[in-house]
Design an enzyme around this catalytic site. Structure first.
Site, PDB file in Angstrom:
ATOM      1  CE1 TYR A 163      -3.777  -2.811   1.028  1.00  0.00           C
ATOM      2  CE2 TYR A 163      -4.676  -0.708  -0.016  1.00  0.00           C
ATOM      3  CZ  TYR A 163      -4.943  -2.282  -0.354  1.00  0.00           C
ATOM      4  OH  TYR A 163      -5.513  -2.358   0.074  1.00  0.00           O
ATOM      5  CG  HIS A 167     -14.248  -0.044  -3.521  1.00  0.00           C
ATOM      6  ND1 HIS A 167     -13.474  -0.345  -4.285  1.00  0.00           N
ATOM      7  CD2 HIS A 167     -15.582  -0.358  -2.607  1.00  0.00           C
ATOM      8  CE1 HIS A 167     -15.164  -0.938  -4.347  1.00  0.00           C
ATOM      9  NE2 HIS A 167     -16.071  -1.506  -3.381  1.00  0.00           N
ATOM     10  CB  CYS A 223      -8.480  -0.245  18.775  1.00  0.00           C
ATOM     11  SG  CYS A 223      -7.912   1.107  18.210  1.00  0.00           S
ATOM     12  CB  CYS A 241      -4.956  -0.035  21.402  1.00  0.00           C
ATOM     13  SG  CYS A 241      -5.049  -0.971  19.589  1.00  0.00           S
ATOM     14  CB  THR A 245     -15.791   0.656 -13.120  1.00  0.00           C
ATOM     15  OG1 THR A 245     -15.894  -0.810 -12.107  1.00  0.00           O
ATOM     16  CG2 THR A 245     -17.502   0.913 -13.710  1.00  0.00           C
ATOM     17  CB  SER A 246     -14.157  -4.735 -14.598  1.00  0.00           C
ATOM     18  OG  SER A 246     -14.072  -4.751 -13.034  1.00  0.00           O
ATOM     19  CG  ASN A 261     -15.379   0.436 -19.894  1.00  0.00           C
ATOM     20  OD1 ASN A 261     -13.933  -0.461 -21.039  1.00  0.00           O
ATOM     21  ND2 ASN A 261     -15.282   0.126 -18.857  1.00  0.00           N
TER      22      ASN A 261
HETATM   23  N1  APR Z   1     -10.369   5.140 -19.963  1.00  0.00           N
HETATM   24  C1  APR Z   1     -11.737   4.469 -19.149  1.00  0.00           C
HETATM   25  N2  APR Z   1     -11.805   2.665 -18.950  1.00  0.00           N
HETATM   26  C2  APR Z   1     -10.945   2.586 -18.710  1.00  0.00           C
HETATM   27  C3  APR Z   1      -9.709   2.760 -19.037  1.00  0.00           C
HETATM   28  C4  APR Z   1      -9.373   3.933 -19.927  1.00  0.00           C
HETATM   29  N3  APR Z   1      -8.230   4.995 -20.519  1.00  0.00           N
HETATM   30  N4  APR Z   1      -8.111   1.961 -19.329  1.00  0.00           N
HETATM   31  C5  APR Z   1      -9.476   0.939 -18.597  1.00  0.00           C
HETATM   32  N5  APR Z   1     -10.327   1.631 -18.622  1.00  0.00           N
HETATM   33  C6  APR Z   1     -11.697   0.448 -17.897  1.00  0.00           C
HETATM   34  C7  APR Z   1     -10.896  -1.230 -18.491  1.00  0.00           C
HETATM   35  O1  APR Z   1     -12.436  -1.188 -19.750  1.00  0.00           O
HETATM   36  C8  APR Z   1     -12.548  -1.787 -16.614  1.00  0.00           C
HETATM   37  O2  APR Z   1     -12.849  -1.892 -17.666  1.00  0.00           O
HETATM   38  O3  APR Z   1     -11.295   0.086 -16.511  1.00  0.00           O
HETATM   39  C9  APR Z   1     -12.082  -1.155 -15.934  1.00  0.00           C
HETATM   40  C10 APR Z   1     -11.245  -1.210 -15.466  1.00  0.00           C
HETATM   41  O4  APR Z   1     -11.692  -1.991 -13.855  1.00  0.00           O
HETATM   42  P1  APR Z   1     -11.091  -2.653 -13.380  1.00  0.00           P
HETATM   43  O5  APR Z   1      -9.782  -3.040 -12.746  1.00  0.00           O
HETATM   44  O6  APR Z   1     -11.747  -3.600 -12.413  1.00  0.00           O
HETATM   45  O7  APR Z   1     -11.343  -1.685 -12.108  1.00  0.00           O
HETATM   46  P2  APR Z   1     -12.904  -1.493 -10.723  1.00  0.00           P
HETATM   47  O8  APR Z   1     -14.248  -1.559 -12.115  1.00  0.00           O
HETATM   48  O9  APR Z   1     -12.294   0.306 -10.631  1.00  0.00           O
HETATM   49  O10 APR Z   1     -12.685  -2.361  -9.748  1.00  0.00           O
HETATM   50  C11 APR Z   1     -13.743  -2.478  -9.582  1.00  0.00           C
HETATM   51  O11 APR Z   1     -12.080  -4.183  -7.731  1.00  0.00           O
HETATM   52  O12 APR Z   1     -10.416  -4.939  -6.644  1.00  0.00           O
HETATM   53  C12 APR Z   1     -11.548  -4.482  -6.863  1.00  0.00           C
HETATM   54  O13 APR Z   1     -11.324  -2.660  -5.032  1.00  0.00           O
HETATM   55  C13 APR Z   1     -10.632  -2.994  -5.699  1.00  0.00           C
HETATM   56  O14 APR Z   1     -11.881  -0.940  -6.039  1.00  0.00           O
HETATM   57  C14 APR Z   1     -11.837  -1.800  -6.930  1.00  0.00           C
HETATM   58  C15 APR Z   1     -12.875  -2.425  -7.955  1.00  0.00           C
END
Ligand code: APR
Length: 263
Positions: A68, A119, A130, A158, A196-197, A221
């Site tokens: 981290y 998150h 604690c 703690c 986001t995926s 995306n």
């Molecule tokens: N612009 C827009 N989207 C993008 C880009 C970009 N330049 N590059 C990649 N992506 C897309 C990918 O196609 C994918 O759909 O971003 C997404 C990333 O997906 P993940 O890596 O799964 O990230 P996320 O969706 O935020 O994961 C959710 O999973 O592990 C946990 O806590 C972690 O918050 C995270 C959660």
């Protein structure tokens, strides 16, 4: 301009309340690896079970804390990209709620306020024993490599080990953040889901919640996102090429320069 872009500009331009929901993809072009993109994604090099669970921390706190710190160093070296900046600009002139799954502070550094972190955040560790959050805490110097093991500091109250203030697999989301996110999602007219995926719940439920409440959802995306609903659209492309263009096309007709409000 494609019909989809025209439709999105008209939808967002006419919306009263907008939610911007972001994932790791919005920070990818700032140099912060996503979690699941092949090859570049953090998971390609690390085992999630080793790093993002309470058990992992119990078994090897130094490995998890070191990882981290490495991620904090990455964020410290990153700068908000054009997508973060465009979203911040949008929050200055429209009723916009930013909900992010990301633990970086790039939305805030771009000027967005009241960002909801589902998150948690890299900024504020808490005690593993604690659960208190130490008030005056300063991190060690950023570290270079991704696999350095560093013993976590101790809780001033703690003497338990401090852990990252993020949500790990199997943990509850912060109740206040989740409540605020659900309220904004159920009352918005348009939700922009950026980078986001959509595979990690309950956060991934947010776009569906907006659809169920009658809102439109626009996915941004590079990968085509399946849109089962008639009120769902997808703009395929990178966040920095789509989001600034969208915000520009929706600027107030007066063409006045958007200024950051003085706090
Ligand atoms: N612009 C827009 N989207 C993008 C880009 C970009 N330049 N590059 C990649 N992506 C897309 C990918 O196609 C994918 O759909 O971003 C997404 C990333 O997906 P993940 O890596 O799964 O990230 P996320 O969706 O935020 O994961 C959710 O999973 O592990 C946990 O806590 C972690 O918050 C995270 C959660």
């Amino acid at each position: 301009m494609s019909s989809t872009v025209e439709a999105v500009v008209s939808l967002v331009g006419g919306a009263k309340r907008i939610v911007v929901f972001t994932g790791a993809g919005i920070s990818a072009e700032s140099g912060i690896p996503t979690f699941r993109d092949p090859l570049t994604g953090i998971w390609a090099r690390q085992d999630p079970e080793k790093l993002e669970t309470a058990n992992a921390f119990r078994e090897d706190a130094a490995l998890v804390w070191g990882w981290y710190l490495w991620r904090r160093a990455q964020v410290a070296q990153a700068v908000p990209n054009a997508a973060h900046q465009a979203i911040a600009q949008l929050t200055w002139t429209r009723d916009v709620t930013v909900i992010t799954q990301n633990i970086d502070d790039l939305h805030e550094r771009a000027g967005a306020v009241d960002v909801i972190h589902l998150h948690g955040s890299l900024e504020q560790p808490k005690c593993f024993a604690c659960h208190r959050t130490p008030t005056a805490f300063s991190f060690e110097e950023p570290i270079a490599s991704e696999d350095m093991r560093i013993e976590p500091p101790r809780c001033p109250r703690c003497r338990g080990k401090l852990r990252p203030g993020v949500v790990w697999f199997g943990e509850e989301l912060p109740a206040v953040a989740w409540k605020k996110a659900v309220l904004a999602t159920k009352n918005c007219d348009v939700l922009l889901s950026i980078g986001t995926s959509g595979v990690v719940f309950p956060a991934a439920e947010i776009p569906t919640m907006a659809l169920r409440a009658g809102a439109y959802v626009v996915h941004i995306n590079p990968v085509q996102v399946v849109q089962p609903s008639c009120r769902e659209l997808c703009l395929v492309g990178r966040a920095t090429e789509i989001v600034p263009a969208l915000v520009f096309l929706m600027r107030p007709s007066t063409g006045a320069q958007v200024e950051r409000p003085v706090p």
